[in-house]
Design a protein around this motif. Structure first.
Motif, PDB file in Angstrom:
ATOM      1  N   ASN A 155       0.813  -1.212   0.000  1.00 33.25           N
ATOM      2  CA  ASN A 155       0.000   0.000   0.000  1.00 33.25           C
ATOM      3  C   ASN A 155       0.849   1.265   0.000  1.00 33.25           C
ATOM      4  O   ASN A 155       0.409   2.314  -0.487  1.00 33.25           O
ATOM      5  CB  ASN A 155      -0.944   0.003   1.201  1.00 33.25           C
ATOM      6  CG  ASN A 155      -2.121  -0.930   1.007  1.00 33.25           C
ATOM      7  OD1 ASN A 155      -2.516  -1.214  -0.106  1.00 33.25           O
ATOM      8  ND2 ASN A 155      -2.676  -1.419   2.107  1.00 33.25           N
ATOM      9  N   TYR A 169      -0.294   0.335  -4.445  1.00 31.49           N
ATOM     10  CA  TYR A 169      -0.461  -0.884  -5.246  1.00 31.49           C
ATOM     11  C   TYR A 169      -1.782  -0.923  -6.001  1.00 31.49           C
ATOM     12  O   TYR A 169      -1.831  -1.268  -7.186  1.00 31.49           O
ATOM     13  CB  TYR A 169      -0.341  -2.093  -4.311  1.00 31.49           C
ATOM     14  CG  TYR A 169      -0.633  -3.438  -4.921  1.00 31.49           C
ATOM     15  CD1 TYR A 169       0.328  -4.107  -5.674  1.00 31.49           C
ATOM     16  CD2 TYR A 169      -1.870  -4.065  -4.725  1.00 31.49           C
ATOM     17  CE1 TYR A 169       0.072  -5.355  -6.217  1.00 31.49           C
ATOM     18  CE2 TYR A 169      -2.134  -5.302  -5.273  1.00 31.49           C
ATOM     19  CZ  TYR A 169      -1.167  -5.946  -6.014  1.00 31.49           C
ATOM     20  OH  TYR A 169      -1.432  -7.180  -6.557  1.00 31.49           O
ATOM     21  N   SER A 170      -2.874  -0.558  -5.348  1.00 37.89           N
ATOM     22  CA  SER A 170      -4.196  -0.717  -5.965  1.00 37.89           C
ATOM     23  C   SER A 170      -4.456   0.275  -7.098  1.00 37.89           C
ATOM     24  O   SER A 170      -5.440   0.128  -7.831  1.00 37.89           O
ATOM     25  CB  SER A 170      -5.296  -0.578  -4.903  1.00 37.89           C
ATOM     26  OG  SER A 170      -5.293   0.718  -4.332  1.00 37.89           O
ATOM     27  N   GLN A 178      -8.464  -0.834  -7.637  1.00 37.96           N
ATOM     28  CA  GLN A 178      -8.876  -1.944  -6.792  1.00 37.96           C
ATOM     29  C   GLN A 178      -7.794  -3.018  -6.820  1.00 37.96           C
ATOM     30  O   GLN A 178      -6.987  -3.072  -7.745  1.00 37.96           O
ATOM     31  CB  GLN A 178     -10.192  -2.567  -7.279  1.00 37.96           C
ATOM     32  CG  GLN A 178     -11.428  -1.726  -7.068  1.00 37.96           C
ATOM     33  CD  GLN A 178     -11.859  -1.639  -5.608  1.00 37.96           C
ATOM     34  OE1 GLN A 178     -11.160  -2.119  -4.711  1.00 37.96           O
ATOM     35  NE2 GLN A 178     -12.995  -1.013  -5.361  1.00 37.96           N
ATOM     36  N   TYR A 179      -7.795  -3.860  -5.817  1.00 35.32           N
ATOM     37  CA  TYR A 179      -6.929  -5.038  -5.854  1.00 35.32           C
ATOM     38  C   TYR A 179      -7.460  -6.017  -6.894  1.00 35.32           C
ATOM     39  O   TYR A 179      -8.692  -6.170  -7.045  1.00 35.32           O
ATOM     40  CB  TYR A 179      -6.913  -5.734  -4.494  1.00 35.32           C
ATOM     41  CG  TYR A 179      -6.045  -5.106  -3.439  1.00 35.32           C
ATOM     42  CD1 TYR A 179      -5.329  -3.950  -3.675  1.00 35.32           C
ATOM     43  CD2 TYR A 179      -5.938  -5.696  -2.185  1.00 35.32           C
ATOM     44  CE1 TYR A 179      -4.532  -3.390  -2.699  1.00 35.32           C
ATOM     45  CE2 TYR A 179      -5.144  -5.145  -1.197  1.00 35.32           C
ATOM     46  CZ  TYR A 179      -4.443  -3.987  -1.455  1.00 35.32           C
ATOM     47  OH  TYR A 179      -3.655  -3.443  -0.488  1.00 35.32           O
ATOM     48  N   THR A 203      -7.541  -8.306   0.280  1.00 30.64           N
ATOM     49  CA  THR A 203      -8.776  -7.604  -0.062  1.00 30.64           C
ATOM     50  C   THR A 203      -8.842  -6.274   0.677  1.00 30.64           C
ATOM     51  O   THR A 203      -8.355  -6.159   1.804  1.00 30.64           O
ATOM     52  CB  THR A 203     -10.015  -8.454   0.291  1.00 30.64           C
ATOM     53  OG1 THR A 203     -11.198  -7.672   0.074  1.00 30.64           O
ATOM     54  CG2 THR A 203     -10.003  -8.929   1.735  1.00 30.64           C
ATOM     55  N   VAL A 204      -9.451  -5.284   0.038  1.00 30.99           N
ATOM     56  CA  VAL A 204      -9.678  -4.010   0.722  1.00 30.99           C
ATOM     57  C   VAL A 204     -10.989  -4.036   1.496  1.00 30.99           C
ATOM     58  O   VAL A 204     -11.338  -3.061   2.151  1.00 30.99           O
ATOM     59  CB  VAL A 204      -9.701  -2.818  -0.263  1.00 30.99           C
ATOM     60  CG1 VAL A 204      -8.400  -2.720  -1.033  1.00 30.99           C
ATOM     61  CG2 VAL A 204     -10.893  -2.884  -1.200  1.00 30.99           C
TER      62      VAL A 204
END
Length: 249
Positions: free
Chosen positions: A36, A40-41, A53-54, A238-239
């Motif tokens: 993060n 990254y997302s 998003q992931y 996951t977020v």
């Protein structure tokens, strides 16, 4: 079909085992905190639009849309539009596979920037997308969405705008009831509660004031929803831990 059922049963057992693996959870948490820091997302796109998003959550949304076959998807938060394009493209695939032919996704954002709107409206999936500019909890916006949702066979809701406790809770109270039984109200960025205290020094949300605290409060008085633990145990990264809320009644 029996072989497929057997495979799914084996997967369910393996997923439950991963959910019970404390060391795996700690390793995942450590990896996410480090990734993060590099945003990254932010580095992924769906059909040419940034999705923020992931990949794991993108795949989970795909699975849900394919399974639920919604006639309407309600999304709060638009940004560059990648999530709207993902939803619209899945609705298109559903339509050619026996799903609702006129299924639609509504995207709501308090500020739809002109260059993002233009790119979304020019996209091949645009015919399934409707955008509303305004606060997702403004009475006139909520009323417009409710009117569209009337008499829809199946509705999926995804909340991904302002992540403060009060705002997410207001969104849940405004839109979660539109979710049909068997479908989901997905509350994104519940992971904020699990991240380091200094991860969001430039944002209004933080530990104790975020999407997860809002979801927890909402669930206390809405037994028609429950957390789909199997989803986060499967994804690991996951977020939305404790954010995949499935309507069960």
């Amino acid at each position: 079909m029996r072989e497929y059922d057997k495979f799914r049963s084996e997967c369910a057992a393996e997923i439950a085992s991963m959910g019970d693996d404390r060391e795996l959870a700690l390793a995942t948490r450590s990896w996410m905190d480090r990734a993060n820091r590099a945003k990254y997302s932010y580095h992924f796109e769906w059909m040419g639009r940034p999705i923020i998003q992931y990949p794991q959550d993108i795949l989970a949304v795909q699975e849900i849309i394919w399974s639920v076959k919604p006639e309407l998807i309600v999304e709060t938060g638009i940004a560059h539009g990648g999530s709207l394009i993902l939803s619209a493209s899945m609705l298109e695939l559903n339509a050619i596979s026996g799903g609702p032919m006129d299924a639609q996704v509504i995207g709501i954002d308090v500020d739809i920037r002109a260059h993002n709107r233009a790119a979304i409206e020019a996209h091949p999936m645009a015919r399934r997308i409707r955008m509303i500019e305004g606060s997702s909890v403004a009475p006139e916006v909520v009323s417009a969405v409710k009117a569209t949702a009337t008499n829809k066979g199946s509705v999926l809701v995804m909340l991904d705008s302002n992540h403060t406790h009060d705002h997410v809770l207001a969104e849940l109270e405004a839109y979660a009831h539109l979710t049909t039984v068997g479908s989901y109200c997905i509350v994104f960025d519940t992971v904020i509660e699990d991240m380091p205290q200094d991860a969001f020094t430039d944002r209004p949300w933080s530990k104790g004031n975020n999407a997860k605290t809002a979801a927890r409060e909402f669930l206390k008085r809405h037994p028609e929803f429950e957390v789909d633990q199997s989803m986060q145990h499967k994804l690991l990264i996951t977020v939305a831990p404790d954010g995949y809320l499935k309507r069960v009644q």
